[in-house]
Design a protein around this motif. Structure first.
Motif, PDB file in Angstrom:
ATOM      1  N   GLY B 106     -21.586 -59.421 -15.877  1.00 46.08           N
ATOM      2  CA  GLY B 106     -21.688 -60.690 -16.593  1.00 46.08           C
ATOM      3  C   GLY B 106     -21.072 -60.661 -17.980  1.00 46.08           C
ATOM      4  O   GLY B 106     -20.477 -61.643 -18.429  1.00 46.08           O
ATOM      5  N   GLU B 107     -21.222 -59.529 -18.647  1.00 52.85           N
ATOM      6  CA  GLU B 107     -20.812 -59.451 -20.054  1.00 52.85           C
ATOM      7  C   GLU B 107     -19.301 -59.517 -20.225  1.00 52.85           C
ATOM      8  O   GLU B 107     -18.796 -59.888 -21.282  1.00 52.85           O
ATOM      9  CB  GLU B 107     -21.339 -58.141 -20.647  1.00 52.85           C
ATOM     10  CG  GLU B 107     -21.418 -58.103 -22.145  1.00 52.85           C
ATOM     11  CD  GLU B 107     -22.587 -58.933 -22.683  1.00 52.85           C
ATOM     12  OE1 GLU B 107     -22.713 -59.017 -23.891  1.00 52.85           O
ATOM     13  OE2 GLU B 107     -23.354 -59.498 -21.883  1.00 52.85           O
ATOM     14  N   THR B 108     -18.566 -59.166 -19.179  1.00 50.04           N
ATOM     15  CA  THR B 108     -17.120 -58.977 -19.314  1.00 50.04           C
ATOM     16  C   THR B 108     -16.302 -60.036 -18.597  1.00 50.04           C
ATOM     17  O   THR B 108     -15.085 -59.924 -18.505  1.00 50.04           O
ATOM     18  CB  THR B 108     -16.718 -57.601 -18.757  1.00 50.04           C
ATOM     19  OG1 THR B 108     -17.202 -57.506 -17.409  1.00 50.04           O
ATOM     20  CG2 THR B 108     -17.299 -56.477 -19.592  1.00 50.04           C
ATOM     21  N   GLY B 109     -16.992 -61.068 -18.063  1.00 48.45           N
ATOM     22  CA  GLY B 109     -16.226 -62.125 -17.418  1.00 48.45           C
ATOM     23  C   GLY B 109     -16.554 -62.347 -15.960  1.00 48.45           C
ATOM     24  O   GLY B 109     -15.756 -62.938 -15.213  1.00 48.45           O
ATOM     25  N   MET B 110     -17.745 -61.859 -15.544  1.00 51.87           N
ATOM     26  CA  MET B 110     -18.261 -62.125 -14.192  1.00 51.87           C
ATOM     27  C   MET B 110     -17.396 -61.537 -13.071  1.00 51.87           C
ATOM     28  O   MET B 110     -17.315 -62.090 -11.976  1.00 51.87           O
ATOM     29  CB  MET B 110     -18.458 -63.642 -13.970  1.00 51.87           C
ATOM     30  CG  MET B 110     -19.416 -64.291 -14.968  1.00 51.87           C
ATOM     31  SD  MET B 110     -21.070 -63.566 -14.919  1.00 51.87           S
ATOM     32  CE  MET B 110     -21.845 -64.585 -13.673  1.00 51.87           C
TER      33      MET B 110
END
Lengths: 168, 190
Positions: B106-110
């Motif tokens: 989630g943190e890096t663009g799903m």
């Protein structure tokens, strides 16, 4: 057992260490056996050394002192996880048996052995080194004091000249 | 969109947390725990990816009388998958792991994680000798899970199938020293 290994066992007991996490190494064998046999110590075998950094941070959160045993190849596995010890101010004494230096048989151990001190220092871990048996007790107990009172990671490198020539 | 609402699920798990000690993985699980209510018995990771389970294990071994919950995501757990074997070798009765599985980083663009590609984390925990494992996809099961996390009834892992969404961030403090002192003071070990 060598006298210096007995000194490490005594230093662990004297420091009130309750959790010992390790990836095995030949040089640590008697220490691991003593910790596994001691009902006052919770000894945890790891799949990779970086687990030990988080495990001992958890131990400290819960009020227990710990130390981490590994060989120098394991230092390379720890680097990113050491951010936890640094950013959280967690005590972390690391006792590291060296490979890739005096009388090393296996050249594959040399790159990480040579990188051990610079890698630890680059991530902000203080590094002490014991070359001779008579230095070990002082180096280890001093590292415990520094780690637990300063709440920071400290490595003691146990030189290959100390741990001895590996037989093949 | 299928799956549990992660904020509702975590709020339900932590609503009546009792003596529960919580270690969160970095990223969304930390925000979920913070959104459910900051607490002196919660430690949030902001890095150290893969460290949540071993940190919870060390805490559980140090505090056998307190239940410990590791609240993390599929990506964080996957980076330290070996820690499930380490926990399974020790089997502390007071350690539970809740995986908020959105099948994404989630943190890096799903981007899709391994669980989107068929990797079964419940099966891994079963193979690592966990005393109980559970796959959770309804709020009824979430509510039933909550007391189990406090029961110290064996090493456990519950995988919550949550929506692949990105709720508004609720950021806890990034002061790791302060979080450490706060928990140690709450436990009377400072």
């Amino acid at each position: 057992m060598e006298a210096w290994q007995q000194h490490i066992i005594e230093a662990i007991a004297a420091a009130g260490i309750r959790q010992v996490a390790y990836v095995p190494d030949a040089g640590h064998t008697p220490v691991i056996q003593a910790c596994e046999a001691d009902p006052a110590i919770e000894a945890t075998v790891l799949t990779t050394e970086e687990e030990g950094i988080a495990l001992l941070a958890g131990a400290w959160l819960g009020g227990q002192r710990g130390c981490l045993l590994m060989q120098s190849s394991g230092v390379g596995n720890c680097i990113n996880m050491l951010a936890l010890a640094k950013a959280g101010g967690f005590p972390l004494p690391m006792l590291v048996t060296m490979r890739g230096e005096w009388a090393e048989f296996n050249g594959w151990q040399v790159p990480m052995g040579r990188a051990t001190t610079p890698a630890l220092e680059a991530i902000g871990v203080m590094v002490h080194r014991a070359e001779r048996a008579e230095e070990v007790a002082d180096a280890v107990s001093g590292a415990f004091d520094l780690a637990f009172h300063g709440e920071l990671p400290v490595a003691v490198l146990l030189a290959q000249r100390l741990t001895g020539r590996k037989r093949w | 969109m299928t799956g549990l609402d992660r904020r509702d699920a975590v709020a339900a798990l932590l609503a009546e947390r009792g003596d529960l000690l919580v270690v969160t993985g970095l990223g969304s699980p930390a925000y979920d725990a913070c959104a459910a209510g900051d607490h002196p018995r919660t430690y949030y990771l902001w890095a150290a990816m893969g460290g949540a389970v071993p940190m919870g294990l060390g805490l559980a071994l140090a505090r056998p009388e307190d239940p410990v919950l590791v609240l993390t995501g599929d990506g964080e757990l996957l980076m330290g998958l070996g820690a499930l074997a380490t926990a399974g070798a020790k089997r502390p009765a007071n350690l539970s792991i809740v995986v908020l599985d959105n099948r994404r980083y989630g943190e890096t663009g799903m981007q899709e994680s391994h669980t989107a590609r068929g990797i079964d984390l419940v099966g891994v925990a079963d193979a690592c000798r966990f005393a109980w494992t559970q796959r959770v996809s309804t709020m009824d099961d979430v509510h039933a899970l909550a007391p189990r996390l406090q029961a110290r009834s064996g090493l456990g892992l519950a995988l919550l199938e949550v929506q692949a969404d990105d709720p508004p961030r609720v950021l806890p403090t990034r002061d790791g020293h302060w979080l450490k002192r706060r928990m140690r003071e709450a436990l009377g070990v400072a």
